[in-house]
Write a protein that holds these residues in place. Structure first.
Motif, mmCIF file in Angstrom:
data_model
loop_
_atom_site.group_PDB
_atom_site.id
_atom_site.type_symbol
_atom_site.label_atom_id
_atom_site.label_comp_id
_atom_site.label_asym_id
_atom_site.label_seq_id
_atom_site.Cartn_x
_atom_site.Cartn_y
_atom_site.Cartn_z
ATOM 1 N N VAL A 1 54.780 71.767 64.338
ATOM 2 C CA VAL A 1 55.901 71.475 65.002
ATOM 3 C C VAL A 1 56.629 73.131 64.900
ATOM 4 O O VAL A 1 56.594 73.737 64.100
ATOM 5 C CB VAL A 1 56.918 70.795 64.267
ATOM 6 N N ASP A 2 56.953 73.624 66.075
ATOM 7 C CA ASP A 2 57.500 74.877 66.254
ATOM 8 C C ASP A 2 58.733 74.822 65.350
ATOM 9 O O ASP A 2 59.668 74.081 65.601
ATOM 10 C CB ASP A 2 57.733 75.000 67.603
ATOM 11 N N PRO A 3 59.045 76.009 64.811
ATOM 12 C CA PRO A 3 60.225 76.039 63.881
ATOM 13 C C PRO A 3 61.447 76.080 64.803
ATOM 14 O O PRO A 3 62.503 75.326 64.483
ATOM 15 C CB PRO A 3 60.167 77.065 63.077
ATOM 16 N N MET A 4 61.345 76.767 65.894
ATOM 17 C CA MET A 4 62.676 76.835 66.947
ATOM 18 C C MET A 4 62.854 75.225 67.530
ATOM 19 O O MET A 4 64.031 75.018 67.286
ATOM 20 C CB MET A 4 62.296 77.626 67.903
ATOM 21 N N GLU A 5 62.081 74.589 67.645
ATOM 22 C CA GLU A 5 62.114 72.985 67.943
ATOM 23 C C GLU A 5 62.796 72.377 67.175
ATOM 24 O O GLU A 5 63.599 71.324 67.371
ATOM 25 C CB GLU A 5 60.847 72.624 68.438
ATOM 26 N N ARG A 6 62.304 72.556 65.903
ATOM 27 C CA ARG A 6 62.928 71.787 64.755
ATOM 28 C C ARG A 6 64.437 72.098 64.477
ATOM 29 O O ARG A 6 65.346 71.147 64.410
ATOM 30 C CB ARG A 6 62.075 71.853 63.379
ATOM 31 N N ARG A 7 64.701 73.538 64.680
ATOM 32 C CA ARG A 7 66.291 73.802 64.703
ATOM 33 C C ARG A 7 66.921 73.223 65.886
ATOM 34 O O ARG A 7 68.103 72.904 65.607
ATOM 35 C CB ARG A 7 66.237 75.302 64.595
ATOM 36 N N LYS A 8 66.346 73.222 66.942
ATOM 37 C CA LYS A 8 67.022 72.739 68.149
ATOM 38 C C LYS A 8 67.483 71.342 67.783
ATOM 39 O O LYS A 8 68.495 70.661 68.021
ATOM 40 C CB LYS A 8 66.329 72.931 69.629
ATOM 41 N N VAL A 9 66.513 70.545 67.453
ATOM 42 C CA VAL A 9 66.398 69.086 67.190
ATOM 43 C C VAL A 9 67.828 68.932 65.993
ATOM 44 O O VAL A 9 68.711 68.021 66.143
ATOM 45 C CB VAL A 9 65.343 68.369 66.773
ATOM 46 N N ALA A 10 67.783 69.650 64.889
ATOM 47 C CA ALA A 10 68.737 69.654 63.863
ATOM 48 C C ALA A 10 70.113 69.835 64.458
ATOM 49 O O ALA A 10 70.943 69.070 64.123
ATOM 50 C CB ALA A 10 68.236 70.486 62.639
ATOM 51 N N TYR A 11 70.228 70.973 65.161
ATOM 52 C CA TYR A 11 71.579 71.178 65.999
ATOM 53 C C TYR A 11 72.024 70.110 66.758
ATOM 54 O O TYR A 11 73.169 69.757 66.566
ATOM 55 C CB TYR A 11 71.214 72.583 66.716
ATOM 56 N N ALA A 12 71.074 69.619 67.659
ATOM 57 C CA ALA A 12 71.430 68.366 68.431
ATOM 58 C C ALA A 12 72.105 67.237 67.719
ATOM 59 O O ALA A 12 72.910 66.589 68.072
ATOM 60 C CB ALA A 12 70.440 68.043 69.546
ATOM 61 N N VAL A 13 71.345 66.904 66.652
ATOM 62 C CA VAL A 13 71.731 65.807 65.943
ATOM 63 C C VAL A 13 73.028 65.993 65.323
ATOM 64 O O VAL A 13 73.773 65.250 65.167
ATOM 65 C CB VAL A 13 70.630 65.492 64.545
ATOM 66 N N MET A 14 73.389 67.383 64.401
ATOM 67 C CA MET A 14 74.648 67.718 63.943
ATOM 68 C C MET A 14 75.613 67.781 64.869
ATOM 69 O O MET A 14 76.983 66.983 64.380
ATOM 70 C CB MET A 14 74.395 68.838 63.231
ATOM 71 N N MET A 15 75.579 68.210 66.229
ATOM 72 C CA MET A 15 76.554 68.147 67.046
ATOM 73 C C MET A 15 76.868 66.717 67.598
ATOM 74 O O MET A 15 78.066 66.362 67.918
ATOM 75 C CB MET A 15 76.415 69.118 68.225
#
Length: 87
Positions: free
Chosen positions: A25-39
């Motif tokens: 899993v790309d770390p950037m993709e993981r951060r995007k998903v975490a950001y989307a979930v939090m927002m």
């Protein structure tokens, strides 16, 4: 008399006993998903606090709104974690 046939699992193919290779899993993709979930959580908290919860408990609605106010900066921190500056 008929001899029983050996039991065979249905759907098992050659190599099915080996675990599937893990997808990296790309770390950037993981951060995007975490950001989307939090927002998304922030948005849901604001909407529910202002439309539904305020009719039952003003204090609970205020707490939900305060939590929702804290989430965007935390989401930005999570989204930018691990980046190195190139100045």
């Amino acid at each position: 008399m008929l001899t029983p046939r050996p039991y065979r699992l249905v759907g098992r193919e050659r190599g099915a006993g080996r675990p599937a290779p893990r997808r990296s899993v790309d770390p950037m993709e993981r951060r995007k998903v975490a950001y989307a979930v939090m927002m998304g959580t922030c948005l849901i908290l604001f909407v529910l606090a202002g439309t539904v919860v305020v009719h039952f408990s003003t204090a609970a609605a205020l707490v939900m709104a305060l939590v929702a106010m804290v989430l965007p900066p935390l989401a930005a921190i999570v989204a930018n974690r691990g980046w190195q500056r190139r100045d």
